[in-house]
Design a protein around this motif. Structure first.
Motif, PDB file in Angstrom:
ATOM      1  N   ASP A  90      11.208  -2.831  15.266  1.00 27.09           N
ATOM      2  CA  ASP A  90      10.356  -2.838  16.456  1.00 27.09           C
ATOM      3  C   ASP A  90      11.128  -3.472  17.613  1.00 27.09           C
ATOM      4  N   LYS A 157       2.322  -8.449  21.151  1.00 32.42           N
ATOM      5  CA  LYS A 157       1.210  -7.835  20.434  1.00 32.42           C
ATOM      6  C   LYS A 157      -0.054  -8.683  20.461  1.00 32.42           C
ATOM      7  N   GLU A 166      -2.735  -4.588  16.771  1.00 38.58           N
ATOM      8  CA  GLU A 166      -1.320  -4.942  16.846  1.00 38.58           C
ATOM      9  C   GLU A 166      -0.440  -3.917  16.117  1.00 38.58           C
ATOM     10  N   ASN A 167      -0.911  -2.687  16.056  1.00 38.69           N
ATOM     11  CA  ASN A 167      -0.178  -1.611  15.389  1.00 38.69           C
ATOM     12  C   ASN A 167       0.426  -0.693  16.449  1.00 38.69           C
ATOM     13  N   THR A 447       1.990  -3.084  -0.543  1.00 38.04           N
ATOM     14  CA  THR A 447       2.169  -3.427   0.870  1.00 38.04           C
ATOM     15  C   THR A 447       2.383  -2.201   1.752  1.00 38.04           C
ATOM     16  N   THR A 449       5.022  -0.313   1.871  1.00 39.71           N
ATOM     17  CA  THR A 449       6.405  -0.303   2.343  1.00 39.71           C
ATOM     18  C   THR A 449       7.184   0.775   1.607  1.00 39.71           C
ATOM     19  N   LEU A 518       6.100 -11.799   4.403  1.00 39.48           N
ATOM     20  CA  LEU A 518       4.822 -11.703   5.103  1.00 39.48           C
ATOM     21  C   LEU A 518       4.973 -11.579   6.610  1.00 39.48           C
ATOM     22  N   SER A 519       6.186 -11.769   7.133  1.00 43.56           N
ATOM     23  CA  SER A 519       6.386 -11.764   8.581  1.00 43.56           C
ATOM     24  C   SER A 519       6.282 -10.351   9.144  1.00 43.56           C
ATOM     25  N   HIS A 520       5.636 -10.229  10.305  1.00 43.74           N
ATOM     26  CA  HIS A 520       5.556  -8.968  11.038  1.00 43.74           C
ATOM     27  C   HIS A 520       6.010  -9.142  12.488  1.00 43.74           C
ATOM     28  N   SER A 524      11.703  -8.658  12.194  1.00 41.96           N
ATOM     29  CA  SER A 524      11.494  -8.875  10.760  1.00 41.96           C
ATOM     30  C   SER A 524      11.443  -7.584   9.963  1.00 41.96           C
ATOM     31  N   ASP A 525      11.483  -6.441  10.608  1.00 40.07           N
ATOM     32  CA  ASP A 525      11.292  -5.169   9.905  1.00 40.07           C
ATOM     33  C   ASP A 525      12.402  -4.879   8.911  1.00 40.07           C
ATOM     34  N   ARG A 528      12.035  -7.526   5.796  1.00 36.62           N
ATOM     35  CA  ARG A 528      10.795  -7.569   5.030  1.00 36.62           C
ATOM     36  C   ARG A 528      10.876  -6.762   3.724  1.00 36.62           C
TER      37      ARG A 528
END
Length: 572
Positions: A90, A157, A166-167, A447, A449, A518-520, A524-525, A528
């Motif tokens: 992001d 966000k 926040e998406n 999750t 992912t 857990l970070s967004h 962090s992408d 994660r």
């Protein structure tokens, strides 16, 4: 990511085998005294009881392990989790591109761009919107005034409206719905850096592209239309756009040779008039003194005589009889769409269909589209398709992992064989390691992912930790057998003896990576998926090492096994 993990592991090994013993020799000169820990004592007693039950019911325990292995294989090869090349980082902004017709004028393109910029700027989530039209002045890009691009800088966000949760994908969908009310353009949404990288990979204005190669421009464009219609109906594929080679209006003059002969005018004279009127004709050269350069002197009709098709058709030619004849009397004139751009790659013409993937994993979306296109689109001989961009990189990375992972497992087996001098014990540890990924795969599934290169590196790190804990436990079990314990007692007591160090090793690594999993936040992408795999995988590997390894040991151990020499340092 790979280099970071490699250096981290190298640092950990260096500290463990060099620094830690030296520090211990200074800090524990007077020895150590072990204190009673009621929590650990309770866990140890409960573990001993449960493990004795599992060893006594070996068929059930191993059956559960085999079921976990089957689930692992299903999750790994069924495509339920989905796959992509790398997680999308992001960037905190959006890069939008609106493509108009190739023949769009500067005035019309500027008007459209200003209206679109106002629509984007009306969103409170946008801090600022910067737009551009056409191509850059340095000539590094192609494109006319039908190409409009927008940089949408976003607020944090936390300041977005609750409707978007926040998406970013939901915000892009809302932007797409709003801007689609402005007719005449095909839209594509990406990010500034991601767009540049994707354009470098594909050679087109998109991060993902399907290229249709062939010789005839009309044929490949027709096939491109068919493919674009199919791809628009594939779930997960959005922003489908066909980059047409044609679309430039051309004024074609077909000479009527009978009329030309009637007036006594040569075909060459008619061609010279058209060339001079529209493009200009070189009539002389200029040679600057002292330089080798040569410059053509070009003559061209003035603007009023070539401003439109009607003016050009009224241009007069002088016949041998002195009569002035217009081009309209000597030619048939029509406007046709011609080639605006002709793209080539590998000495072959192509057109590209660019697209994005949202709401679904990359590999499944592209493979679904590939299956439908192969069924519904029939290409002429010598015509072919190529997928480029992130999907191509994903398949290339998968092919490399398909080689690296078996080599890693083989290398681990060789090291284990050298350590234990037994293929049986080496295979025992590897059998437990192959079941450990179920935790990482389940963590990815829960999750939402997708599997990527980042998560693949996490699995490699997971294999290393699982092998380490297996070696620790198996070594102590063999040591106890060498001291006279029975197979069952050695398996149970050796596992209990190593409960604390194994739990410390795995839980420290697990809890240390929970914040990253857990970070967004922005940035962090990429880390994660790596953290999610290790956190989920270590939890499963802990259960496999503590329960399944001792149970399998009792199953395959024999009284005539070659055991190591006893060591006095083994705890009792």
């Amino acid at each position: 990511m790979a280099w970071t993990v490699a250096f981290a592991l190298l640092g950990a090994v260096t500290f463990s085998i060099l620094v830690a013993p030296v520090l211990a020799s200074f800090l524990f000169r007077r020895g150590v005294k072990e204190t009673h820990n009621p929590v650990l004592a309770f866990l140890t007693e409960q573990y001993r009881r449960r493990l004795r039950w599992c060893v006594g019911h070996r068929t059930f325990t191993v059956g559960v392990g085999v079921a976990c292995l089957m689930v692992t294989m299903f999750l790994g090869f069924s495509g339920v989790i989905g796959a992509e090349f790398l997680p999308h980082l992001d960037e905190g902004s959006i890069w939008a591109r609106g493509t108009l017709a190739q023949s769009t004028s500067l005035t019309e393109g500027t008007r459209f761009m200003n209206e679109a910029r106002l629509i984007f700027a009306a969103f409170p989530e946008a801090r600022q919107v910067v737009s551009e039209i056409g191509r850059p002045d340095d000539g590094t890009d192609t494109g006319g005034f039908g190409n409009t691009e927008y940089f949408i800088d976003l607020k944090p966000k936390a300041e977005w409206r609750p409707i978007f949760r926040e998406n970013k994908e939901e915000l892009i969908a809302a932007l797409d719905r709003a801007i689609s009310k402005l007719p005449g353009a095909i839209w594509n949404f990406s990010q500034p850096i991601e767009d540049n990288v994707g354009e470098t990979l594909t050679g087109t204005k998109g991060q993902l592209a399907l290229k249709v190669f062939g010789n005839d421009l009309r044929t490949i464009e027709d096939k491109g239309d068919e493919i674009a219609d199919i791809m628009q109906k594939v779930p997960g594929i959005t922003d489908v756009k066909l980059y047409r080679d044609t679309g430039q209006p051309n004024l074609n003059f077909t000479i009527n040779r009978q009329q030309a002969a009637r007036f006594g005018i040569n075909v060459t004279d008619i061609q010279d008039v058209v060339e001079t009127a529209v493009g200009g004709k070189a009539v002389s050269e200029v040679l600057p003194a002292g330089t080798p350069e040569r410059y053509d002197v070009v003559v061209r009709y003035q603007q009023p005589y070539r401003k439109d098709a009607r003016a050009i058709s009224n241009i007069r030619l002088l016949s041998p009889s002195g009569e002035r004849v217009s081009l309209a009397q000597l030619t048939s004139m029509e406007v046709r769409d011609g080639a605006y751009d002709i793209y080539r790659e590998g000495n072959s013409r192509y057109i590209s269909v660019t697209f994005n993937v949202r709401g679904r994993d990359l590999n499944s979306s592209v493979e679904d589209a590939m299956a439908q296109i192969s069924q519904k689109v029939k290409l002429p001989p010598s015509y072919h398709l190529e997928w480029s961009g992130e999907y191509e990189s994903s398949k290339r990375a998968s092919a490399r992992l398909a080689v690296i992972v078996p080599l890693t497992v083989l290398f681990i087996f060789i090291l284990l064989y050298i350590m234990f001098r037994s293929a049986k014990w080496a295979l025992l540890i590897l059998a437990v390691v192959t079941m450990a990924p179920i935790g990482g795969l389940l963590a990815l599934l829960m999750t939402g992912t997708h599997f990527s290169v980042s998560s693949g590196i996490g699995f490699l790190a997971l294999f290393g930790v699982s092998v380490q804990t297996g070696v620790i436990m198996l070594e102590y079990i063999n040591q106890l057998r060498a001291r006279g314990y029975t197979i069952v007692d050695a398996a149970i007591e050796g596992a209990v003896l190593r409960l604390r160090p194994i739990m410390m090793t795995m839980l420290v690594a697990t809890f240390g990576l929970v914040p990253a999993a857990l970070s967004h936040a922005i940035g962090s992408d990429s880390q994660r998926p790596f953290a999610i795999v290790i956190v989920g995988g270590l939890m499963a590997a802990l259960a496999m090492s503590l329960v399944l390894l001792p149970t399998l040991y009792v199953w395959i151990a024999r009284d005539n096994d070659k055991l190591p020499e006893t060591e006095e340092s083994v705890e009792s």
